[in-house]
Design a protein around this motif. Sequence first.
Motif, PDB file in Angstrom:
ATOM      1  N   GLU A 201      44.259 -18.289   9.227  1.00 51.28           N
ATOM      2  CA  GLU A 201      43.389 -18.907  10.213  1.00 51.28           C
ATOM      3  C   GLU A 201      41.959 -18.395  10.156  1.00 51.28           C
ATOM      4  OE1 GLU A 201      45.898 -16.895  11.129  1.00 51.28           O
ATOM      5  OE2 GLU A 201      45.167 -15.482  12.644  1.00 51.28           O
ATOM      6  N   LYS A 202      41.697 -17.432   9.251  1.00 49.61           N
ATOM      7  CA  LYS A 202      40.382 -16.788   9.295  1.00 49.61           C
ATOM      8  C   LYS A 202      39.484 -17.208   8.144  1.00 49.61           C
ATOM      9  CE  LYS A 202      41.677 -12.853  11.970  1.00 49.61           C
ATOM     10  NZ  LYS A 202      42.270 -11.550  11.967  1.00 49.61           N
ATOM     11  N   LEU A 203      38.220 -17.330   8.460  1.00 53.82           N
ATOM     12  CA  LEU A 203      37.230 -17.623   7.429  1.00 53.82           C
ATOM     13  C   LEU A 203      37.030 -16.377   6.570  1.00 53.82           C
ATOM     14  CD1 LEU A 203      34.835 -19.476   6.420  1.00 53.82           C
ATOM     15  CD2 LEU A 203      33.429 -18.204   8.002  1.00 53.82           C
ATOM     16  N   VAL A 204      37.084 -16.550   5.241  1.00 55.14           N
ATOM     17  CA  VAL A 204      36.844 -15.384   4.397  1.00 55.14           C
ATOM     18  C   VAL A 204      35.583 -15.530   3.555  1.00 55.14           C
ATOM     19  CG1 VAL A 204      39.178 -14.488   4.283  1.00 55.14           C
ATOM     20  CG2 VAL A 204      38.508 -16.293   2.726  1.00 55.14           C
ATOM     21  N   GLY A 205      35.069 -16.706   3.379  1.00 56.50           N
ATOM     22  CA  GLY A 205      33.844 -16.812   2.590  1.00 56.50           C
ATOM     23  C   GLY A 205      33.465 -18.255   2.338  1.00 56.50           C
ATOM     24  N   PHE A 206      32.419 -18.398   1.537  1.00 54.71           N
ATOM     25  CA  PHE A 206      31.889 -19.738   1.296  1.00 54.71           C
ATOM     26  C   PHE A 206      31.860 -20.045  -0.201  1.00 54.71           C
ATOM     27  CE2 PHE A 206      29.941 -18.468   5.329  1.00 54.71           C
ATOM     28  CZ  PHE A 206      30.293 -19.556   6.103  1.00 54.71           C
ATOM     29  N   LEU A 207      31.827 -21.315  -0.514  1.00 51.99           N
ATOM     30  CA  LEU A 207      31.600 -21.768  -1.876  1.00 51.99           C
ATOM     31  C   LEU A 207      30.281 -22.528  -1.897  1.00 51.99           C
ATOM     32  CD1 LEU A 207      35.092 -23.279  -2.809  1.00 51.99           C
ATOM     33  CD2 LEU A 207      34.232 -21.012  -3.361  1.00 51.99           C
ATOM     34  N   ASN A 208      29.587 -22.467  -3.041  1.00 47.94           N
ATOM     35  CA  ASN A 208      28.365 -23.269  -3.103  1.00 47.94           C
ATOM     36  C   ASN A 208      28.688 -24.680  -3.580  1.00 47.94           C
ATOM     37  OD1 ASN A 208      28.535 -23.307  -5.884  1.00 47.94           O
ATOM     38  ND2 ASN A 208      27.194 -21.536  -6.151  1.00 47.94           N
ATOM     39  N   GLY A 209      27.666 -25.491  -3.754  1.00 48.51           N
ATOM     40  CA  GLY A 209      27.890 -26.902  -4.047  1.00 48.51           C
ATOM     41  C   GLY A 209      28.671 -27.146  -5.319  1.00 48.51           C
ATOM     42  N   MET A 210      28.271 -26.463  -6.407  1.00 52.62           N
ATOM     43  CA  MET A 210      28.944 -26.691  -7.672  1.00 52.62           C
ATOM     44  C   MET A 210      30.393 -26.243  -7.615  1.00 52.62           C
ATOM     45  SD  MET A 210      27.066 -28.297  -9.451  1.00 52.62           S
ATOM     46  CE  MET A 210      26.433 -28.388 -11.091  1.00 52.62           C
ATOM     47  N   GLU A 211      30.623 -25.097  -6.934  1.00 54.39           N
ATOM     48  CA  GLU A 211      31.999 -24.605  -6.812  1.00 54.39           C
ATOM     49  C   GLU A 211      32.850 -25.579  -6.008  1.00 54.39           C
ATOM     50  OE1 GLU A 211      30.514 -19.977  -6.982  1.00 54.39           O
ATOM     51  OE2 GLU A 211      30.855 -20.980  -5.071  1.00 54.39           O
ATOM     52  N   THR A 212      32.211 -26.142  -4.974  1.00 54.45           N
ATOM     53  CA  THR A 212      32.941 -27.121  -4.168  1.00 54.45           C
ATOM     54  C   THR A 212      33.321 -28.327  -5.012  1.00 54.45           C
ATOM     55  OG1 THR A 212      31.604 -26.415  -2.334  1.00 54.45           O
ATOM     56  CG2 THR A 212      32.866 -28.406  -2.024  1.00 54.45           C
ATOM     57  N   ARG A 213      32.425 -28.690  -5.950  1.00 54.62           N
ATOM     58  CA  ARG A 213      32.759 -29.816  -6.816  1.00 54.62           C
ATOM     59  C   ARG A 213      33.951 -29.482  -7.701  1.00 54.62           C
ATOM     60  NH1 ARG A 213      28.177 -32.765 -10.240  1.00 54.62           N
ATOM     61  NH2 ARG A 213      28.658 -31.237 -11.840  1.00 54.62           N
ATOM     62  N   GLY A 214      33.981 -28.230  -8.174  1.00 49.23           N
ATOM     63  CA  GLY A 214      35.149 -27.799  -8.943  1.00 49.23           C
ATOM     64  C   GLY A 214      36.415 -27.914  -8.118  1.00 49.23           C
ATOM     65  N   LEU A 215      36.327 -27.512  -6.872  1.00 47.59           N
ATOM     66  CA  LEU A 215      37.472 -27.609  -5.961  1.00 47.59           C
ATOM     67  C   LEU A 215      37.900 -29.055  -5.794  1.00 47.59           C
ATOM     68  CD1 LEU A 215      39.259 -26.302  -3.701  1.00 47.59           C
ATOM     69  CD2 LEU A 215      37.354 -26.649  -2.163  1.00 47.59           C
ATOM     70  N   ASN A 216      36.906 -29.943  -5.620  1.00 47.45           N
ATOM     71  CA  ASN A 216      37.231 -31.358  -5.468  1.00 47.45           C
ATOM     72  C   ASN A 216      37.878 -31.922  -6.719  1.00 47.45           C
ATOM     73  OD1 ASN A 216      36.531 -32.031  -2.841  1.00 47.45           O
ATOM     74  ND2 ASN A 216      34.358 -32.149  -3.339  1.00 47.45           N
ATOM     75  N   PHE A 217      37.437 -31.429  -7.892  1.00 44.31           N
ATOM     76  CA  PHE A 217      38.068 -31.852  -9.142  1.00 44.31           C
ATOM     77  C   PHE A 217      39.550 -31.502  -9.121  1.00 44.31           C
ATOM     78  CE2 PHE A 217      34.104 -32.247 -11.783  1.00 44.31           C
ATOM     79  CZ  PHE A 217      34.439 -33.473 -12.326  1.00 44.31           C
ATOM     80  N   ILE A 218      39.847 -30.261  -8.735  1.00 47.24           N
ATOM     81  CA  ILE A 218      41.234 -29.806  -8.784  1.00 47.24           C
ATOM     82  C   ILE A 218      42.077 -30.537  -7.748  1.00 47.24           C
ATOM     83  CG2 ILE A 218      42.739 -27.811  -8.520  1.00 47.24           C
ATOM     84  CD1 ILE A 218      40.357 -26.112  -9.392  1.00 47.24           C
ATOM     85  N   MET A 219      41.503 -30.765  -6.557  1.00 38.12           N
ATOM     86  CA  MET A 219      42.280 -31.414  -5.508  1.00 38.12           C
ATOM     87  C   MET A 219      42.365 -32.920  -5.696  1.00 38.12           C
ATOM     88  SD  MET A 219      41.751 -29.221  -2.095  1.00 38.12           S
ATOM     89  CE  MET A 219      40.277 -29.954  -1.459  1.00 38.12           C
ATOM     90  N   GLY A 220      41.698 -33.432  -6.724  1.00 42.77           N
ATOM     91  CA  GLY A 220      41.743 -34.877  -6.952  1.00 42.77           C
ATOM     92  C   GLY A 220      40.946 -35.657  -5.945  1.00 42.77           C
ATOM     93  N   LYS A 221      39.922 -35.023  -5.370  1.00 45.14           N
ATOM     94  CA  LYS A 221      39.115 -35.722  -4.372  1.00 45.14           C
ATOM     95  C   LYS A 221      37.739 -36.041  -4.920  1.00 45.14           C
ATOM     96  CE  LYS A 221      41.399 -34.775  -0.200  1.00 45.14           C
ATOM     97  NZ  LYS A 221      41.485 -33.878   0.926  1.00 45.14           N
ATOM     98  N   MET A 222      37.698 -36.294  -6.203  1.00 43.29           N
ATOM     99  CA  MET A 222      36.434 -36.565  -6.854  1.00 43.29           C
ATOM    100  C   MET A 222      36.256 -38.069  -6.864  1.00 43.29           C
ATOM    101  SD  MET A 222      34.458 -34.428  -8.242  1.00 43.29           S
ATOM    102  CE  MET A 222      32.941 -34.654  -9.136  1.00 43.29           C
ATOM    103  N   TYR A 223      35.334 -38.572  -6.094  1.00 44.46           N
ATOM    104  CA  TYR A 223      35.168 -40.021  -6.051  1.00 44.46           C
ATOM    105  C   TYR A 223      33.979 -40.458  -6.883  1.00 44.46           C
ATOM    106  CZ  TYR A 223      38.468 -39.335  -2.363  1.00 44.46           C
ATOM    107  OH  TYR A 223      39.576 -38.956  -1.661  1.00 44.46           O
ATOM    108  N   SER A 224      32.951 -39.619  -6.925  1.00 40.43           N
ATOM    109  CA  SER A 224      31.818 -39.912  -7.774  1.00 40.43           C
ATOM    110  C   SER A 224      31.057 -38.616  -7.930  1.00 40.43           C
ATOM    111  CB  SER A 224      30.939 -40.984  -7.125  1.00 40.43           C
ATOM    112  OG  SER A 224      29.882 -41.276  -7.985  1.00 40.43           O
ATOM    113  N   GLY A 225      30.050 -38.617  -8.764  1.00 38.03           N
ATOM    114  CA  GLY A 225      29.307 -37.387  -8.957  1.00 38.03           C
ATOM    115  C   GLY A 225      28.657 -37.427 -10.318  1.00 38.03           C
ATOM    116  N   ILE A 226      27.646 -36.618 -10.474  1.00 40.00           N
ATOM    117  CA  ILE A 226      26.903 -36.609 -11.728  1.00 40.00           C
ATOM    118  C   ILE A 226      27.139 -35.280 -12.426  1.00 40.00           C
ATOM    119  CG2 ILE A 226      24.625 -36.845 -12.770  1.00 40.00           C
ATOM    120  CD1 ILE A 226      25.515 -39.330 -11.226  1.00 40.00           C
TER     121      ILE A 226
END
Lengths: 369, 401
Positions: free
Chosen positions: B233-258
């Motif tokens: 339940e606890k926040l441990v840290g943040f990801l930046n934009g590019m890292e978040t895109r990597g996360l979206n790639f893995i989770m299959g939530k990539m809808y568009s992007g450059i």
Amino acid sequence: MEEVKKLSSLQIILLIVSGRLITVYAFMPITNTPPANQDMWISELLSGIYTIIICIPILFLSRRFPDMTPVEYSEKILGKLLGKIVGLIFISFLSFVGLFDLLSMSEFLGSTIMPETPAYATMLFMLAACIYTIYKGIDVIGRIGEIFVPFIIFTIIFFILLSVKDMDFKVFLPILADSDLSMINYAALSTASRFYDILILCMAVPNLKNKGELNKIFFISVIVITLLFCAITVSVYAVLGVKQAEHANYPFFTFTRQINLFDFIQRIESINVIAWVAGTFVKYCIYIYFATIGLASILKVKSNKYFIIPISAVLLVIALFTKLSKSVVINNMLSYKFFPKLAFVIESVIPLILLVIYFFRRKSLTCAK
Amino acid sequence: MNKTAVKRVISLILIISFAPAASGCWNRHELNTLGILGALAVDMEGEKYKLTFEIIKPKPAAGSKKGGGEKDEPVKFIQSTGDSLLDALRNATLSFDRKIFMPHAKAYIFSEEVARKGLLNYIDFLQRDHETRRTTYILIAKGSSAAEMLNATGGIEDIPSNYIERLIEGQKFNSKSLSIRLLDFLKYYYERGKQPVIGIIQKKEKAIKEAGGEKGKTEYELSVEGAAVFFEEKLVGFLNGMETRGLNFIMGKMYSGIIVSPSPDGEGINSVEILTSGSKNDVEIKGKEAKLKVKINITGMLEEELAKIGTKDPEVIEKIEKANSQEVKNEIEGVIGKVQQEYKSDIFGFGEVVHRKYPGEWKKIQKDWNDIFSRAEVNVEVETKITRTGLTNDPVNKRED
């Protein structure tokens, strides 16, 4: 002389379906029946088979006594005193279902959309409508079922179709790994025991147009109910996840609240509540109608109309002035620990005993009225 | 009195008694008694909760504006404090003349402090109450307090909460942020093999001032780039934009992007727009060691080619595909590496993969899964297929001489 009232096969099927469906529509007790994991849809499917097995005794008796209700033939089989006691057990169970209906009505409305409306208001208005309908007799209830129940079934299909895009079927994996077969069978049996609506079918046998279709009516209702349950369970789990559904008091309502199609079709949970209220109304009418019919036949009174208001008044007083009208109590009553066990005794154990005694006495009994 | 008269009297009584019920005015909410909540920001003040509400002002239609250049603000901000979320919500009526109406809230914003203390310990009310909705977005305010997020307007939308909502929904264009609703958050939280992630929001100074803005006054805009990583339940840290895109790639939530990658021949860059992206995650377990496998399939379209190379040639396209795959691979390995080392929290849902693939083993390793995950070997495979190359063949800067 009272006119002979008749129910068509379709009408009785719809009445049975509504009675059974309403519990699932609001409370979905399956999400809290152990093992309460992703395999519950298997239990649901299995419960269809269990339902058929459980209901064999009472169905068999009803085929033997096609002109009598269970209350009447138990008197015939067991003799006057014992028969009346068993008849009273049936009637109290029917009234208990009515009471439960009344309680869950105010509970569901109060928790979901109208928390400030007092319980007596919801109950009184519902009772007034119900009493009026019950006075009008079984054929009117049957026709009401023909209007309301297709609407309820339609809403279920409608909600499910609207949320297909939000479903994630990965929640159902791994299949059969987290629960063993005995637990799944237990859940199936527990779900099957909730099919106390078989009592309605048997009480209605004298009023059926086609008595020969009794088995067909029963099988069609079981199949429709099982499939609808399975569809509801699968879609609720696929959208909310297994645990979130387990933690929700009203999983299908929670499921409806999240529907959002193109930011255009959204916030449609009122339809859910409307359909549910309509179903509860039908259910109360049918159960209390047959409770009064049973009471009239025990007390050898010609008309059931003398009992409609007294029974409803007693139920209202119980619902309002006891500790029953609490969410926790209602949810616990509905859980696998209580309701299915009670219903199992009423719909299966007692008829089984009746059946055994019937076999010993069958030569000296006449099956006609 | 004969029978029909009795019947008539009875029906009249029934009709009269049912009439009030038909209007349904017991639990009524009139529009002019409600303060419609647009967004809610939750901060802590010592042990107390400080809630900031953005209430949408009911205003006349745009055509009937009164004369004069005075700009009418579309929203009002209200603050209240209380011992719990609900307490603070109701305390708002002490100083605000309308009851706050929750169902239309677009977003709940929580401050970093609340999230670090354990977000789940505070939000029971948001799922228990009948007025709140699980489809509302949740965000963590990074950098400044949650309340400050509400009064920055950088978009076309007049109403800040609409602005925030559109930013979150812009995820499908950039894939560098997350759009997580309360429903999704709870779903992830309840799953044993997946840790929750939530979108973040931060305030940034605007590069260009609005025309007609006051001089010397700094203007702010919001950005939802990045993600907040949770452990239980606890926040441990943040990801930046590019890292978040990597996360979206893995989770299959990539809808568009450059995806921008260096050109095969070294000079300049090329950009590929993602049309579709599919991911397949797999885990192999050996005793207490795991091997994570990620397979990504991208279909893309060449949108920019800044190096002087001929894109008519299929071989060149193949090289661009490889460069692009390498870029995505680095991105994904980067984010998994960072999460493994810094946060030790399986936000990608590899645990669920294990649960599905090795249900028996999972019961044993379930408790240590996040440790096993954090020392697991990672194997990423990316395949890109560039199906379209746009309206030109060779880039403009390539001259045939």
